[in-house]
Design a protein around this motif. Structure first.
Motif, PDB file in Angstrom:
ATOM      1  N   TRP A 106     -20.255  37.985  86.069  1.00 34.76           N
ATOM      2  CA  TRP A 106     -19.087  39.327  85.802  1.00 34.76           C
ATOM      3  C   TRP A 106     -18.594  39.814  86.782  1.00 34.76           C
ATOM      4  N   ARG A 107     -19.429  40.203  87.918  1.00 33.95           N
ATOM      5  CA  ARG A 107     -18.969  40.891  89.411  1.00 33.95           C
ATOM      6  C   ARG A 107     -18.136  39.725  90.156  1.00 33.95           C
ATOM      7  N   ALA A 108     -18.480  38.411  90.010  1.00 34.03           N
ATOM      8  CA  ALA A 108     -17.754  37.502  90.658  1.00 34.03           C
ATOM      9  C   ALA A 108     -16.325  37.357  89.960  1.00 34.03           C
ATOM     10  N   GLY A 109     -16.349  37.642  88.527  1.00 32.84           N
ATOM     11  CA  GLY A 109     -15.095  37.716  87.870  1.00 32.84           C
ATOM     12  C   GLY A 109     -14.242  38.604  88.377  1.00 32.84           C
ATOM     13  N   ALA A 110     -14.776  39.816  88.507  1.00 34.53           N
ATOM     14  CA  ALA A 110     -14.028  41.008  89.042  1.00 34.53           C
ATOM     15  C   ALA A 110     -13.622  40.505  90.305  1.00 34.53           C
ATOM     16  N   PHE A 111     -14.154  40.180  91.309  1.00 31.63           N
ATOM     17  CA  PHE A 111     -13.863  39.796  92.561  1.00 31.63           C
ATOM     18  C   PHE A 111     -12.869  38.904  92.615  1.00 31.63           C
ATOM     19  N   PHE A 112     -12.941  37.740  91.690  1.00 39.36           N
ATOM     20  CA  PHE A 112     -11.878  36.856  91.667  1.00 39.36           C
ATOM     21  C   PHE A 112     -10.262  37.396  91.017  1.00 39.36           C
ATOM     22  N   ARG A 113     -10.604  38.255  90.073  1.00 38.53           N
ATOM     23  CA  ARG A 113      -9.370  38.862  89.539  1.00 38.53           C
ATOM     24  C   ARG A 113      -8.714  39.869  90.531  1.00 38.53           C
ATOM     25  N   GLU A 114      -9.526  40.665  91.430  1.00 43.04           N
ATOM     26  CA  GLU A 114      -8.963  41.494  92.231  1.00 43.04           C
ATOM     27  C   GLU A 114      -8.109  40.719  93.565  1.00 43.04           C
ATOM     28  N   ARG A 115      -8.420  39.556  93.611  1.00 49.54           N
ATOM     29  CA  ARG A 115      -7.612  38.404  94.404  1.00 49.54           C
ATOM     30  C   ARG A 115      -6.603  37.692  93.708  1.00 49.54           C
ATOM     31  N   SER A 116      -6.264  37.985  92.432  1.00 47.60           N
ATOM     32  CA  SER A 116      -5.329  37.343  91.675  1.00 47.60           C
ATOM     33  C   SER A 116      -5.630  35.663  91.512  1.00 47.60           C
ATOM     34  N   ALA A 117      -7.115  35.234  91.686  1.00 46.84           N
ATOM     35  CA  ALA A 117      -7.287  33.855  91.730  1.00 46.84           C
ATOM     36  C   ALA A 117      -6.995  33.062  90.261  1.00 46.84           C
ATOM     37  N   GLU A 118      -6.188  32.014  90.466  1.00 46.59           N
ATOM     38  CA  GLU A 118      -6.299  30.978  89.480  1.00 46.59           C
ATOM     39  C   GLU A 118      -7.085  29.821  89.643  1.00 46.59           C
ATOM     40  N   TYR A 119      -7.671  29.708  90.804  1.00 45.72           N
ATOM     41  CA  TYR A 119      -8.595  28.710  91.332  1.00 45.72           C
ATOM     42  C   TYR A 119      -9.663  29.227  91.912  1.00 45.72           C
ATOM     43  N   VAL A 120     -10.893  28.846  91.484  1.00 50.54           N
ATOM     44  CA  VAL A 120     -12.112  29.403  92.449  1.00 50.54           C
ATOM     45  C   VAL A 120     -12.796  28.060  93.028  1.00 50.54           C
ATOM     46  N   SER A 121     -12.461  27.875  94.300  1.00 52.49           N
ATOM     47  CA  SER A 121     -12.985  26.770  94.976  1.00 52.49           C
ATOM     48  C   SER A 121     -14.340  26.919  95.612  1.00 52.49           C
ATOM     49  N   LEU A 122     -15.156  26.055  95.958  1.00 51.74           N
ATOM     50  CA  LEU A 122     -16.321  26.209  96.805  1.00 51.74           C
ATOM     51  C   LEU A 122     -16.579  24.972  97.718  1.00 51.74           C
ATOM     52  N   ILE A 123     -16.367  25.368  99.192  1.00 52.75           N
ATOM     53  CA  ILE A 123     -16.745  24.139 100.021  1.00 52.75           C
ATOM     54  C   ILE A 123     -18.090  24.368 100.560  1.00 52.75           C
ATOM     55  N   ASP A 124     -19.173  23.684 100.048  1.00 53.14           N
ATOM     56  CA  ASP A 124     -20.428  24.260 100.468  1.00 53.14           C
ATOM     57  C   ASP A 124     -21.335  23.334  99.794  1.00 53.14           C
ATOM     58  N   VAL A 125     -22.641  23.489 100.184  1.00 53.46           N
ATOM     59  CA  VAL A 125     -23.925  22.449  99.853  1.00 53.46           C
ATOM     60  C   VAL A 125     -24.464  23.647  98.459  1.00 53.46           C
ATOM     61  N   ASN A 126     -25.310  22.819  97.807  1.00 54.81           N
ATOM     62  CA  ASN A 126     -25.697  23.600  96.551  1.00 54.81           C
ATOM     63  C   ASN A 126     -26.590  24.813  96.967  1.00 54.81           C
ATOM     64  N   SER A 127     -26.296  26.057  96.081  1.00 58.70           N
ATOM     65  CA  SER A 127     -26.971  27.291  96.354  1.00 58.70           C
ATOM     66  C   SER A 127     -26.710  28.003  94.834  1.00 58.70           C
ATOM     67  N   PRO A 128     -27.284  29.130  94.830  1.00 57.27           N
ATOM     68  CA  PRO A 128     -26.809  29.934  93.760  1.00 57.27           C
ATOM     69  C   PRO A 128     -25.705  30.486  93.429  1.00 57.27           C
ATOM     70  N   ALA A 129     -24.689  30.373  94.548  1.00 53.40           N
ATOM     71  CA  ALA A 129     -23.311  30.627  94.576  1.00 53.40           C
ATOM     72  C   ALA A 129     -22.787  29.433  93.670  1.00 53.40           C
ATOM     73  N   VAL A 130     -23.371  28.474  93.358  1.00 52.69           N
ATOM     74  CA  VAL A 130     -22.480  27.555  92.698  1.00 52.69           C
ATOM     75  C   VAL A 130     -22.423  27.866  91.097  1.00 52.69           C
ATOM     76  N   PRO A 131     -23.574  28.235  90.335  1.00 48.86           N
ATOM     77  CA  PRO A 131     -23.430  28.831  88.941  1.00 48.86           C
ATOM     78  C   PRO A 131     -22.466  29.931  88.929  1.00 48.86           C
ATOM     79  N   LEU A 132     -22.772  30.969  89.874  1.00 49.06           N
ATOM     80  CA  LEU A 132     -22.004  32.113  90.030  1.00 49.06           C
ATOM     81  C   LEU A 132     -20.651  31.880  90.195  1.00 49.06           C
ATOM     82  N   ALA A 133     -20.092  31.097  90.737  1.00 43.69           N
ATOM     83  CA  ALA A 133     -18.529  30.672  91.055  1.00 43.69           C
ATOM     84  C   ALA A 133     -18.318  30.140  89.810  1.00 43.69           C
ATOM     85  N   LEU A 134     -18.992  29.142  89.283  1.00 45.65           N
ATOM     86  CA  LEU A 134     -18.450  28.530  87.961  1.00 45.65           C
ATOM     87  C   LEU A 134     -18.292  29.341  86.964  1.00 45.65           C
TER      88      LEU A 134
END
Lengths: 102, 506
Positions: free
Chosen positions: B37-65
């Motif tokens: 939910w916090r990640a969602g707010a973070f992306f909305r504040e930045r008017s994101a229509e896409y959320v990309s991730l260029i990284d190895v696996n970590s808990p950031a993956v489920p949070l971003a998804l």
């Protein structure tokens, strides 16, 4: 009351917190009630009554289907009432275990 | 239905169960939902229509998804191993958006294209852990895009496979029983987030209430160590990983992963010798062969643990052959094998594999739909046996056309691999003035028992036909695979073409 349901739609129990997602629906209007009322569709305009009348409880993550399998609902919020289709309560679907593939 | 609801359901049914990670950064299901939910707010504040991730696996993956879903944005991960230029071209396709960048990635990108903002993984994880979480103001509709996955582009510019919320949730709901996992269950994810299997593993585990741990990137020693340390009960791997894992296990005196119950594999053909070796070495493990494509939201057919055991023990050649099959369709999926005109062919006859079901998307960004009446032509060549087991023979686009005759590289590779001296083989078509194309094979030999090119040619000729016999055989120590186990045929072809034409060498 006859309602036309479509897959993916949210169906809400107006008398308790129960919520369902339509997994499968017939291509025709259906006579469905939850807690002896027509269900709400898509959104809940106000919070459900705090004390729900006691019916047959539904559990989160369980699927409920009509006898002929034409209607199937997935419970996404637990509630106090089993949906009733044309006078017959829906039945709990027994899971068919699949091996974990991912 | 949308993928955010899968997490909502898990968080309300089992808020205190461990969801992801180990050590201080680990999250319960309630914690993962709050973070999303916090990640969602973070992306909305930045008017994101896409959320990309260029990284190895970590808990950031489920949070971003899940955070992307909470913001009504599409999750569009990019392969961190891509050369800088190709990465830059893909970045233009995720604007307006937020890109979560792993270590060293921001330096490689330099100035991002207009509309794209970068955030480091560390800063993103901090944003997911701070502030009051509140549910998103709106939820995605079933037809909204949940994920945009760039194909590996082995044959050109990557296509953006579009997966809608209804596709992904349809897959999860029809294959996973809600909260069926126990507290002790733990899945090890080592496939990258930009691969459909990395995404489906997160979604399936969430809906079943299973803990997942991520291996930043695959390394066979670390995989075995982590599986032991965390008493991992299940994992999904690609075929090349299995052989490497078995090597580590055989070289170790420790017990062979006693907690492991299920090992599923997919993403490419599994050599018979490797799966047989795995079944010998890990008799307590149930093996699952899962066949699927990005465009079908992952798995569409499974060869179950029981199928594996039945095939392995059987003396009936038909049943035994099923160890090389990808099993039968999921109950919610239909499979049909069709000829060039799109008409179904009988059992035993090869054709193109078509797939139908709620999880099938078959759609690419900016291109007309690839489906016909809801059926998706996979471009995979296959056949069904009389009991509905599906066998995959490779990509139709890899078919070699020699003198007007269609030759399947997979069939030739299977025969080459059946020779005791051959550990691996790749077959490609090379330009030929007389025949249009000719058959060339690159072979990895068993060092202990080598064979000559002539011997291998005779081996193929005796089992197939002379037109399928490689005109050229070259030997190598290692075939080129990408990190998710796909054989890179264009690399094999370019190695041949860079060499002197017509030369067979060692």
């Amino acid at each position: 009351m006859a309602l036309r349901l479509k897959a993916g739609q949210r169906v809400l129990d107006g008398t308790s917190a129960g919520e369902f997602i339509v997994i499968r629906a017939p291509d025709a209007a259906v006579d469905i009630t939850i807690g002896a009322q027509a269900p709400l569709l898509d959104v809940r305009p106000q919070a459900p009554p705090a004390s729900a009348p006691s019916g047959q409880a539904v559990a989160i993550g369980k699927r409920y289907t009509s006898g002929d399998g034409s209607l199937e609902l997935l419970c996404v919020k637990p509630g106090a009432n089993l949906p009733v289709l044309g006078g017959s309560p829906l039945e709990l679907v027994q899971p068919k275990p699949l091996p974990a593939s991912d | 239905m949308n993928i955010g609801m899968l997490l909502d359901m898990a968080a309300s049914a089992a808020p205190d169960r461990m969801a992801t990670g180990t050590g201080p950064g680990r999250l319960t299901y309630a914690g993962l939902r709050d973070g999303a939910w916090r990640a969602g707010a973070f992306f909305r504040e930045r008017s994101a229509e896409y959320v990309s991730l260029i990284d190895v696996n970590s808990p950031a993956v489920p949070l971003a998804l899940f955070g992307a879903a909470a913001a009504g944005a599409a999750f569009a991960p990019i392969n961190y191993r891509l050369p800088d230029q190709r990465m830059a071209r893909l970045l233009e396709r995720v604007a307006p958006g937020v890109v979560i960048a792993g270590d060293g990635v921001a330096e490689r990108i330099g100035a991002p294209p207009p509309g794209v903002s970068l955030v480091s993984r560390t800063d993103f994880l901090a944003a997911c852990a701070t502030g009051v979480p509140s549910p998103p103001p709106a939820e995605p509709r079933p037809q909204d895009v949940a994920a945009l996955l760039f194909t590996s582009g082995t044959t050109g510019e990557p296509k953006g496979a579009v997966l809608r919320h209804q596709n992904l949730t349809s897959y999860v709901i029809s294959t996973v029983e809600f909260m069926a996992a126990s507290d002790a269950d733990c899945a090890l994810i080592s496939v990258p987030a930009y691969h459909i299997a990395g995404i489906s593993a997160v979604l399936s585990s969430t809906y079943s209430g299973r803990r997942v741990i991520q291996l930043p990137q695959f390394d066979e020693r670390e995989w075995v160590e982590l599986a032991r340390l965390e008493s991992v009960t299940q994992a999904m791997i690609v075929p090349t990983m299995l052989g490497l894992i078995l090597d580590v296990l055989e070289g170790s005196s420790a017990p062979h992963l006693p907690a492991l119950r299920t090992l599923s594999y997919g993403g490419g053909p599994m050599p018979l010798a490797v799966i047989e070796r795995a079944m010998r070495l890990l008799p307590h493990v149930g093996f699952v062969n899962a066949y699927g494509l990005t465009e079908t939201s992952s798995t569409v057919t499974v060869l179950t643990p029981q199928d594996h055991r039945d095939a392995w023990r059987s003396r009936d050649a038909t049943v035994r052959a099923r160890l090389s099959s990808v099993g039968r369709p999921l109950p919610s999926v239909e499979i049909s094998v069709r000829d060039d005109a799109g008409n179904p062919v009988p059992a035993g006859v090869r054709g193109e594999v078509w797939v139908h079901g709620g999880q099938v998307a078959g759609e690419y960004a900016g291109l007309p739909t690839a489906t016909s009446g809801g059926w998706f032509p996979t471009r995979d060549e296959g056949h069904l046996d009389n009991d509905g087991y599906l066998f995959i023979h490779g990509r139709l686009d890899d078919v070699i056309v020699r003198g007007g005759e269609n030759l399947s590289p997979g069939a030739i590779e299977d025969v080459l691999r059946s020779h005791p001296a051959v550990r691996d083989a790749a077959v490609v078509g090379l330009p030929d003035d007389r025949w249009g194309e000719r058959v060339a094979a690159m072979v990895v030999l068993d060092e202990a028992a080598p064979a000559s090119a002539e011997e291998l040619q005779a081996h193929v000729r005796a089992r197939l036909r002379s037109t399928m016999t490689p005109a050229l055989i070259s030997f190598t120590g290692q075939l080129p695979y990408n990190e998710t186990g796909k054989l890179l045929r264009r690399v094999v072809r370019s190695i041949f073409l860079a060499d002197e034409p017509g030369e067979t060498h060692e």
